[in-house]
Structures are given as C-alpha cells and as structure tokens.
Write a protein that holds these residues in place. Structure first.
Motif, PDB file in Angstrom:
ATOM      1  N   LYS A  10      19.556  19.515 -15.205  1.00  0.00           N
ATOM      2  CA  LYS A  10      18.936  19.851 -13.918  1.00  0.00           C
ATOM      3  C   LYS A  10      17.997  21.043 -14.029  1.00  0.00           C
ATOM      4  O   LYS A  10      16.978  21.108 -13.319  1.00  0.00           O
ATOM      5  CB  LYS A  10      20.004  20.099 -12.860  1.00  0.00           C
ATOM      6  CG  LYS A  10      20.955  21.242 -13.158  1.00  0.00           C
ATOM      7  CD  LYS A  10      22.009  21.388 -12.067  1.00  0.00           C
ATOM      8  CE  LYS A  10      23.012  22.507 -12.363  1.00  0.00           C
ATOM      9  NZ  LYS A  10      22.367  23.831 -12.445  1.00  0.00           N
ATOM     10  N   ASP A  11      18.303  21.990 -14.911  1.00  0.00           N
ATOM     11  CA  ASP A  11      17.420  23.147 -15.057  1.00  0.00           C
ATOM     12  C   ASP A  11      16.089  22.746 -15.691  1.00  0.00           C
ATOM     13  O   ASP A  11      15.037  23.310 -15.348  1.00  0.00           O
ATOM     14  CB  ASP A  11      18.097  24.222 -15.913  1.00  0.00           C
ATOM     15  CG  ASP A  11      19.293  24.855 -15.221  1.00  0.00           C
ATOM     16  OD1 ASP A  11      19.422  24.684 -13.990  1.00  0.00           O
ATOM     17  OD2 ASP A  11      20.110  25.501 -15.912  1.00  0.00           O
ATOM     18  N   ASP A  12      16.130  21.784 -16.624  1.00  0.00           N
ATOM     19  CA  ASP A  12      14.882  21.306 -17.218  1.00  0.00           C
ATOM     20  C   ASP A  12      14.069  20.497 -16.211  1.00  0.00           C
ATOM     21  O   ASP A  12      12.831  20.575 -16.195  1.00  0.00           O
ATOM     22  CB  ASP A  12      15.186  20.453 -18.453  1.00  0.00           C
ATOM     23  CG  ASP A  12      15.676  21.275 -19.634  1.00  0.00           C
ATOM     24  OD1 ASP A  12      15.292  22.456 -19.722  1.00  0.00           O
ATOM     25  OD2 ASP A  12      16.443  20.739 -20.459  1.00  0.00           O
ATOM     26  N   VAL A  13      14.760  19.720 -15.380  1.00  0.00           N
ATOM     27  CA  VAL A  13      14.064  18.945 -14.353  1.00  0.00           C
ATOM     28  C   VAL A  13      13.350  19.885 -13.385  1.00  0.00           C
ATOM     29  O   VAL A  13      12.211  19.627 -12.958  1.00  0.00           O
ATOM     30  CB  VAL A  13      15.062  18.043 -13.590  1.00  0.00           C
ATOM     31  CG1 VAL A  13      14.372  17.370 -12.401  1.00  0.00           C
ATOM     32  CG2 VAL A  13      15.658  16.987 -14.526  1.00  0.00           C
ATOM     33  N   ALA A  14      14.002  20.995 -13.059  1.00  0.00           N
ATOM     34  CA  ALA A  14      13.423  21.946 -12.105  1.00  0.00           C
ATOM     35  C   ALA A  14      12.358  22.849 -12.731  1.00  0.00           C
ATOM     36  O   ALA A  14      11.586  23.495 -12.004  1.00  0.00           O
ATOM     37  CB  ALA A  14      14.533  22.810 -11.505  1.00  0.00           C
ATOM     38  N   ASP A  15      12.304  22.894 -14.045  1.00  0.00           N
ATOM     39  CA  ASP A  15      11.353  23.774 -14.735  1.00  0.00           C
ATOM     40  C   ASP A  15       9.927  23.278 -14.487  1.00  0.00           C
ATOM     41  O   ASP A  15       9.612  22.116 -14.760  1.00  0.00           O
ATOM     42  CB  ASP A  15      11.664  23.770 -16.236  1.00  0.00           C
ATOM     43  CG  ASP A  15      10.954  24.890 -16.983  1.00  0.00           C
ATOM     44  OD1 ASP A  15       9.732  25.050 -16.789  1.00  0.00           O
ATOM     45  OD2 ASP A  15      11.605  25.586 -17.781  1.00  0.00           O
ATOM     46  N   PRO A  16       9.028  24.124 -13.965  1.00  0.00           N
ATOM     47  CA  PRO A  16       7.662  23.673 -13.653  1.00  0.00           C
ATOM     48  C   PRO A  16       6.853  23.278 -14.882  1.00  0.00           C
ATOM     49  O   PRO A  16       5.791  22.639 -14.750  1.00  0.00           O
ATOM     50  CB  PRO A  16       7.039  24.890 -12.950  1.00  0.00           C
ATOM     51  CG  PRO A  16       7.856  26.062 -13.401  1.00  0.00           C
ATOM     52  CD  PRO A  16       9.245  25.537 -13.594  1.00  0.00           C
ATOM     53  N   THR A  75       8.017  21.263 -17.270  1.00  0.00           N
ATOM     54  CA  THR A  75       8.506  20.016 -17.847  1.00  0.00           C
ATOM     55  C   THR A  75       7.570  18.836 -17.609  1.00  0.00           C
ATOM     56  O   THR A  75       7.111  18.185 -18.566  1.00  0.00           O
ATOM     57  CB  THR A  75       9.921  19.697 -17.319  1.00  0.00           C
ATOM     58  OG1 THR A  75      10.805  20.739 -17.727  1.00  0.00           O
ATOM     59  CG2 THR A  75      10.411  18.365 -17.873  1.00  0.00           C
ATOM     60  N   HIS A  89      17.451  23.022 -22.326  1.00  0.00           N
ATOM     61  CA  HIS A  89      17.054  24.439 -22.240  1.00  0.00           C
ATOM     62  C   HIS A  89      16.126  24.826 -23.400  1.00  0.00           C
ATOM     63  O   HIS A  89      15.092  25.437 -23.181  1.00  0.00           O
ATOM     64  CB  HIS A  89      18.261  25.392 -22.226  1.00  0.00           C
ATOM     65  CG  HIS A  89      19.246  25.099 -21.140  1.00  0.00           C
ATOM     66  ND1 HIS A  89      18.950  25.249 -19.812  1.00  0.00           N
ATOM     67  CD2 HIS A  89      20.534  24.664 -21.196  1.00  0.00           C
ATOM     68  CE1 HIS A  89      19.995  24.922 -19.077  1.00  0.00           C
ATOM     69  NE2 HIS A  89      20.972  24.556 -19.889  1.00  0.00           N
TER      70      HIS A  89
END
Length: 311
Positions: A161-167, A169, A190
């Motif tokens: 989820k953190d990678d999905v939210a990373d602008p 990606t 990550h």
C-alpha cells in the motif's frame, strides 16, 4: 586410481565420508581425498569431518538446493574445475538440467559476462558430452519469456500500500513498463521504487535497460522457484563479498518461504568455500535483519555482536 587404493581410503576414512563426498563432488572426490591423504592425514580427517561429513550432510538444506547454491557460488568465484564437478554431481543427483543452467545464467546479474561466459562454456561442454542439449532445447522459454502469462491486475494486488500511494510509482510504471516495475514492487516493497527512482534521475535510458533486463526478464523466468533462486542469490553475493544485496536477498528469500535456518546454512557453507571472515560478517548482517524484523527468538536470541578482545 585402483580399486585397491580406493578401498584403502574408504577403510581409513569411513563410508559416510565417501558417500557424502561422492554426492556433492562426484568422481573428483576420490582424487581430492587421495591428494590430501598423501600430504597430511590429520588435515584430511579434519577436512572430511568439517566440510564433507559435517556441512555437506546437514539436513537444513536438501541436496538439490545445496547443489544449486554451490553451482552459483562456483560460477561467481570463476572456479571452473569446482563448477564442472558440481554440475556433474547435480546431474547425477537428478537435479533438472534446466535448473542447473538457470542458476548459472542468473549469475549474470551480479557477476556480469566476465563471470558467466566461462561458466556457460563449462556447462555447455558438459551438456554436449552428456547429450543434454536436446533436453535444454525442449525446456527453454519462448522468446517473450513469461510475459504472455502475466496479469497486471493480479500483480497490482500484491503491491504494498505504501508503494501504491507513492507519487513516484505510477509515473515510473508508465515510463518503464508494468512488466518490469511490478516485479520489483512485488519482490522488494519499499526498496524497489527507491532504487529505480535513484537511477532514473541520473539516466532514464539506463534505468529502463536495467529494470527490464533484471525485473521483466531475469527475475520472472520461473524456471527455479523464487525461494530457491533467492537462496542461491544469497550464496552468489556472499561468494564475492557483496553484503548490501545479500541482505536484501536474505530477507527476500524468507519472504518467499525460506526458513531462517536455511539462510543461515548458506552462510555456514560460505565459511567452507570462502573462509570464516566473510561468513561471520554475513552472519552479523543476518542477525541484524532478524532483530529488525523481531525474529531473533527464531535463531536462539544471539547477541548482535561478539565482543571483541581488541580494544
């Protein structure tokens, strides 16, 4: 060597040593044993107890995995005679010849052509000698590898989820292709987006070449299961003293189902193949990983470092 000479060595050093040595070193084991025996019998006995009857006979790794790790380590070390005998031992142990080839080819990522080209020549010579080239032709992947069987929708479900939210990606996915970037996001959450962005900022063309070769092609081939492939990559890195990627692959192998004991066993094998110092350094790195992940209890709660006598 005569049968009488072999029988003398077997009687002297025991059946267990012969069985383990032949399993992992093939026909070369008897020659190696005779050479050592002619120089120093005490050393020979100690070597057999430690490496052959000891490390090579431990149950932490099955024979297939242990042989494939050795194939990778000898490829990385450019140790062609040892690679030759280990490939033959793996074939004799019924390890699929396609898997043996795959571990050699995967070494291109960390060893480059200077390392892999001699290994390919060694492997090809053996495959030609043993008439294995038809099997290799039959079992090879299509030109596009496994790309045709992959689904972006299914792989996106595995992205953290953190990678999905990373602008960063989605722009990097669009630039370099989901087939490449998705593999890294799945395997190394990550971390992957950080290293891809780092390289992309300096040279976007090279970043694309790198991520497509490693992550769209080499890491998706599926010939060897990811757990075994990553355990072999731990061994590959340790064979050349590379610690940064070794740490990542230790954690990656465990994420793919490897036990801490299996990872440690590769470190212990390294002590035999490449000496104690790199093994102890790798062990310290592994303990740090287990501490970071709250798993020290799984390996006996060792201290983070051994206190040095050197002040």
């Amino acid at each position: 060597m005569s049968t009488e000479q072999q029988d003398r060595l077997r009687a002297k050093y025991g059946d267990a040593a012969f069985e383990a040595g032949s399993r992992f070193q093939g026909e070369a084991f008897v020659t190696r044993l005779a050479q050592r025996d002619s120089i120093d019998q005490h050393f020979t006995r100690a070597w057999l107890d430690y490496q052959i009857k000891g490390l090579f006979s431990r149950p932490a790794l099955d024979t297939r995995t242990r042989l494939l790790v050795l194939v990778g380590q000898y490829t990385m070390a450019k140790a062609q005679p040892l690679l030759d005998e280990t490939v033959r031992a793996a074939i004799a142990a019924r390890v699929p010849v396609r898997e043996i080839a795959e571990i050699i080819l995967q070494c291109l990522v960390y060893g480059g052509h200077v390392t892999v080209d001699p290994a390919i020549r060694t492997f090809h010579r053996i495959a030609e000698e043993l008439n294995l080239l038809p099997e290799l032709a039959r079992t090879q992947l299509p030109l596009d590898g496994t790309a045709g069987a992959r689904s972006r929708a299914e792989e996106e479900k595995k992205w953290h989820k953190d990678d999905v939210a990373d602008p960063r990606t989605l722009p990097l996915v669009d630039k370099h292709g989901w087939l490449a970037v998705s593999t890294g996001l799945t395997m190394r959450p990550h971390h992957h987006i950080n290293i891809l962005d780092w390289i992309d900022r300096m040279d976007s063309e090279f970043a694309g070449l790198w991520v497509r070769f490693c992550y769209a092609d080499m890491y998706t081939r599926g010939i060897v299961d990811n757990k075994t492939r990553l355990l072999c990559m731990v061994g590959d890195c340790l064979a050349v003293g590379e610690t940064t990627n070794a740490r990542g692959h230790m954690r990656g192998a465990m994420r793919q189902g490897a036990s801490p004991r299996e990872v440690m066993e590769i470190i212990f094998m390294t002590s035999s193949n490449f000496g104690m110092p790199p093994a102890w350094h790798a062990l310290e790195n592994f303990i740090e990983i287990m501490a970071e992940d709250g798993r020290l209890g799984e390996i006996g709660n060792p201290p983070m470092r051994v206190e040095s006598y050197a002040k």
